[in-house]
Enzyme design. Sequence first.
Site, PDB file in Angstrom:
ATOM      1  CG  ASN A 202      39.444   1.416  49.436  1.00  0.00           C
ATOM      2  OD1 ASN A 202      39.922   0.506  48.776  1.00  0.00           O
ATOM      3  ND2 ASN A 202      38.866   2.462  48.878  1.00  0.00           N
ATOM      4  CG  ASN A 204      40.269   5.922  49.680  1.00  0.00           C
ATOM      5  OD1 ASN A 204      40.008   4.982  50.425  1.00  0.00           O
ATOM      6  ND2 ASN A 204      39.329   6.710  49.191  1.00  0.00           N
ATOM      7  CE  LYS A 205      37.679   4.986  53.964  1.00  0.00           C
ATOM      8  NZ  LYS A 205      37.419   4.742  52.536  1.00  0.00           N
ATOM      9  CB  ILE A 206      43.980   6.516  58.229  1.00  0.00           C
ATOM     10  CG1 ILE A 206      42.965   7.664  58.264  1.00  0.00           C
ATOM     11  CG2 ILE A 206      45.153   6.793  59.166  1.00  0.00           C
ATOM     12  CD1 ILE A 206      41.968   7.575  59.372  1.00  0.00           C
ATOM     13  CG  LEU A 207      45.801   1.772  58.862  1.00  0.00           C
ATOM     14  CD1 LEU A 207      45.501   0.298  58.604  1.00  0.00           C
ATOM     15  CD2 LEU A 207      46.428   1.929  60.239  1.00  0.00           C
TER      16      LEU A 207
END
Length: 375
Positions: A202, A204-207
């Site tokens: 998503n 907002n995730k790390i990538l």
Amino acid sequence: MLDATRRLEGFCRATLGLDGPVPLHAPRFAGREWDYVKDCLDTGWVSSVGAYVDRFEAMVAEAAGTRFAVATVNGTAALHAALHALGVGPGDAVVCPTLTFVATCNAVAYTGATPLLVDIDPATLAIDPARLRALLAGWSGAPVKAVVPVHIFGHPADMDALNAVAAEFGIPVIEDSTEALGSRYRGRRCGSLGLMGTFSFNGNKILTAGGGGMVTTDDESLARRLKHLTTTARAPHAWAFDHDEVGFNYRLPNLNAALGCAQMERLGEFAAAKRRLAALYADLFADCPGCRLFRPPAFADGIHWLNAVLFDDPADRDRFLAETNAAGLQTRPCWTLMHLTGAHGAAPRMAGLSAAEAVAARLVNIPSSPWMVPE
């Protein structure tokens, strides 16, 4: 103004030189994202078939330390497919922590099964192995078909202890690693520590792949079944469309996979930046009165997806949230505990969820984007 607010505002504005709103976690595109997405557009391979899907799967499998990875449209779909592949269905129960994002329990509900809620260990924020054992030993309800530990905020759960308890009761483990790509537990990679692991990409995730998810496993037969289920269970044929069971249209578009491949090329940079930021936060809050930065146990080498501050007084937590957001610094409390939500408030649970309740009343996530700190 709380001292914690002054410290965070000074750190973001004066130390890091960040002007305007500071998001909790936002993506940054500075690699080959444009090149790979344009290649999809130029060649016409934009939908659910294309070379970038295969490449993305291979890159995530390598990063997770597993033999196989199967791409899905999002992380919730990945967990749903993993549970379905195990045969989880109506009349079954799946153990989940009450401290998690709602998608963990939603995926269980999609199968027709029921989440069985367990308390956390405050040292990891994940399922407490001792409480899990007590729950399973005294459980006389629906058959428990899986245990789903969640690596909260990218910090690994105590997987050796959890796997040992699950093995004692003959229950498979599926890691919800959606926040933990790049995290390690005792040197081993999250996503490879159970029968299957699941990831999210998503925004907002790390990538990010603009969306997307992945199931990782070392089990070849499971990988084949997952690929079949997530591509509408279409039987292989050059032109005919025959579907031999009810599957899911969980295919990841090549466009998203292209974006994901470019981001995966920078996973090492993201991980290093996030660990630098966590170290700076540790110094910033080291002697802050009334609060402390959450730090995981020594066995956890987490990615620090979201850094978290724990306040001694819940009233100070609420004041910090109000002050920081008014100052343009996006902070947030952790998710509403599952047993307190309208969606899963009626789910069965262990007697007492006090550890999770105590943490939820005092925890705040603070800005954690990897681009915040220079190399």
